[in-house]
Design an enzyme around this catalytic site. Sequence first.
Site, short mmCIF file in Angstrom:
data_model
loop_
_atom_site.label_atom_id
_atom_site.label_comp_id
_atom_site.label_asym_id
_atom_site.label_seq_id
_atom_site.Cartn_x
_atom_site.Cartn_y
_atom_site.Cartn_z
N VAL A 13 0.82 -1.21 0.00
CA VAL A 13 0.00 0.00 0.00
C VAL A 13 0.86 1.26 0.00
O VAL A 13 0.48 2.28 -0.61
CB VAL A 13 -0.97 0.00 1.20
CG1 VAL A 13 -0.22 0.06 2.53
CG2 VAL A 13 -1.97 1.14 1.09
N SER A 15 3.95 2.06 -1.36
CA SER A 15 4.47 2.47 -2.66
C SER A 15 3.35 2.79 -3.64
O SER A 15 3.50 3.63 -4.53
CB SER A 15 5.40 1.39 -3.24
OG SER A 15 4.76 0.14 -3.30
N CYS A 103 20.06 -3.50 0.95
CA CYS A 103 19.16 -3.43 -0.19
C CYS A 103 18.92 -1.97 -0.59
O CYS A 103 18.96 -1.62 -1.77
CB CYS A 103 17.84 -4.12 0.12
SG CYS A 103 16.73 -4.22 -1.29
N CYS A 201 12.83 -10.44 3.33
CA CYS A 201 12.07 -10.96 2.19
C CYS A 201 12.56 -12.33 1.72
O CYS A 201 11.75 -13.17 1.33
CB CYS A 201 12.08 -9.96 1.04
SG CYS A 201 13.71 -9.58 0.34
#
Length: 363
Positions: A13, A15, A103, A201
């Site tokens: 939501v 981005s 990242c 992730c």
Amino acid sequence: MTKKALIAMSGGVDSSVAAYLIKEQGFESTGITLKLFDNEDIGEKKEKTCCSLDDIDDARSVCYKLGIPYYVYNFKDSFKENVISRFISAYENGTTPNPCIDCNRYIKFEKLMRRAEELDFDYVVTGHYAVIEHNAETGRYLLKKSADSSKDQSYVLYSLTQKQLAKTLFPLGNMTKEQTREIAEKLGLINAHKHDSQDICFVPDGDYAKFIEQYTGRTYPHGSFVDEGGKVLGEHKGIIRYTVGQRKGLGLALPHPMYVKKKDLDKNEVILCENSGLFSRELYATDINLITCDRIDKPIRVKARVRYNQSEQSAVVEQIDENTLHIVFDEPQRAISYGQAVVLYDGDYVVGGGTICRTPETK
């Protein structure tokens, strides 16, 4: 001339609303999702991690609804080299990695920004909760905490350079998460109530040691738990399975609570101590990035955090060479972990930060 914005979209939501806000501000907007790994690469058969097919479908759906182009970029090789490999190497070398910072540093704000420049985009946009300001007097770009303190992500963004800050937009910085979801609901976005991703992730089940063993095909030899005097207390199951400050999961029956203090790679030993042995007042950090200045010329008072979810602590920082900071806290800090980031604040602004490399006892 209309400015062009490349929006990094995870399928979540944040981005998605960032994309909407940027388009509303008049930017020529394009949404992209970074393909960072295949689930088979990390031992997952189902598409249940971020950057999965479901997330790509959600991001594509949002872009279609907003009427903006959408693409998927393959960054798998870069992610493997700069995030996964660093993650594994850190555990193998006895430190605690921070893959979200890697990242951001090496993928989103290095590789992606380079791609954006090649395609003539003026800005990279993300859904991070932080604020970028420009100080007209000094000419420097500044990184500031989010208006929503519970969602503030300035800690994981401390490595942003002046060039990157100048070319980055954070549309959600002055909003709360509740406001973000309200906008998504009004727009009827498919992910308005989608849960935030909590895990790393590429390790969706949180079992880092199992992931490392499966990914590398290596096994890590058992060794000894010892106290600070060298007395053997039991057997550990591989040095990658333990982090500083850990108490649970040691598998030992001890007369009083003991915690992981440090690891001796040469002896393959995990050293345990009582809680009082986990505290340190000083640390050194290397691989530094400063935002408010080019160099810290004299000791200054700051607030500092040695982990993402820690409250800020009063300290004095001194830069002792081009790439090293020495930080002395007013009060001893518990379980300072090598490999983690220390991030410095002056009020709401990020002074800079670096990677914790040692405390005085390990000189």
